[in-house]
Design an enzyme around this catalytic site. Sequence first.
Site, PDB file in Angstrom:
ATOM      1  CG  ASP A   1      -0.156  -0.063   2.484  1.00  0.00           C
ATOM      2  OD1 ASP A   1       0.715  -0.782   2.798  1.00  0.00           O
ATOM      3  OD2 ASP A   1      -0.740   0.652   3.521  1.00  0.00           O
TER       4      ASP A   1
ATOM      5  CD  GLU B   1       4.220   0.866   6.876  1.00  0.00           C
ATOM      6  OE1 GLU B   1       4.895   1.286   7.843  1.00  0.00           O
ATOM      7  OE2 GLU B   1       3.648   1.626   6.087  1.00  0.00           O
ATOM      8  CD  GLU B   2       2.455   4.177   4.035  1.00  0.00           C
ATOM      9  OE1 GLU B   2       2.542   4.821   5.157  1.00  0.00           O
ATOM     10  OE2 GLU B   2       3.352   4.248   3.294  1.00  0.00           O
TER      11      GLU B   2
END
Length: 489
Positions: free
Chosen positions: A121, A188-189
């Site tokens: 992502d 993850e972001e």
Amino acid sequence: MYRPIVILLAIAVFVGAGMVLRTLALRPQPPLASAVERLPLDEVALADGLAQALRIRTISHAQDAPIDDAEFAAFHALLAQRFPRTFARLDVERIGAWSLLLHWRGEGDAAKPALLAAHMDVVPVEPGSETRWTHPAFAGVVADGYVWGRGALDDKSSLLAQLEAVERLLAQGYTPARSIYFAYGHDEEIGGANGAARIAQTLRDRGVRLAFTLDEGSAITRGVVPGIDKPVAAIMAGEKGYVSLRLTARAPGGHSSMPPEDSAIVRLAQAIERLAARPPPPRLTPPVEAMLVRLAPELPFGARLAIANRELLSPLLLRQLGRSPVTAALTRTTQAFTLVHAGVKDNVIPTEAYALVNYRLLPGTSIADVQAHVRSVIADERIELSVEAGFGNEAPPPSDPDAPEFALIARTVNEVFPEALVLSGIILATTDNRHYTDLRDQAYYFSPFVYTLADGARIHGTDERIGIGAYADMVRFYVRLLQNVGDDG
């Protein structure tokens, strides 16, 4: 009457001599390995493969925002099409919504497996900044020696380069002696709760114990460390924790023409002022000490003196490190006042005012420690203190920069980037790596791309890009790393 003075002088000479000897001992160390023959690669084809991945909008907007399933499905399809051997030979699982766990089974499997992580992502483009990009953020353009697009540095280049390395090694008939996992999260972001966290739980349920994990978080810097001309490869051994605290003040409101003696805004401002004057104190963590020791031979004598004798000179050393925001952040739990809110109209005195203070926690400092510090410094029970809901975590325990697993990664760096000085330290942000804390012996943070001061604004910013040759070197690094990891089993 002179005898005490003579004794003190003798002690000073003795201590001073010891300090000098310790300083002289900090000499440049030879590299852990010699450079290997440069692996020939079709750099144009590699750049085109990365560009294709950058065209797919695998964006994480917010924790509660919907996922664009079509974009992530397209990304999965691209990976399967580009890496047919990898997806045929490795065990491939989809975890959660769109995360992937790949397992390359080792022949011997006597050693604990390793895990390489990356995320698919990316962050969105800031509204209004689109026209400032040299090439559109999701066009995946290859031009002027670079691959341009969101994710070129953070973090699709790592993911694609790892799979390019696996595909090449499989084509050569290579099989590692030990198992290697590849963990690719899709969120993850926004914290990794549905990606890396679920991958970690899958491994936990299967009783997997990892020798080490390697994720993003650092790079090979040029011109970033003052006074150091050679490139610096920072293989970090820890990351910070994260928490935001809400400070809330309440008081009687009313009409601005008749202000009361008490005020929520003033009370909150006083609390902020006290915190700003007394941030959490600095200290050295083992990874940062290891970083300084490795860096010292390249520094002037005065700096080497302070580092070699940091037990005695730590106040001086910490004061020097505190002069730069970057090095200061290495030595303290940072606090940043990020949001203040009060009032609805200029002639109405608000009954409530609040502020958010963001803390990035050094390893060894807990969220409870930060709360206690804030409460002590504010010294006002009328200020309500609470942990802001959402993304937050303790700092995982730091890893050992002298462990064999660190040496293996450092040796690989020396083989592919022979001119680089290898250091350790901690990263100032958070990554998916923290989700594997209880599953591994060691955790490290390093992406093998060259990073300059100018690149700092490109990550999560405008004109994110990576050099065509730099990306090919990432593939070369992962090929050699997988061979070293596999042969070490």
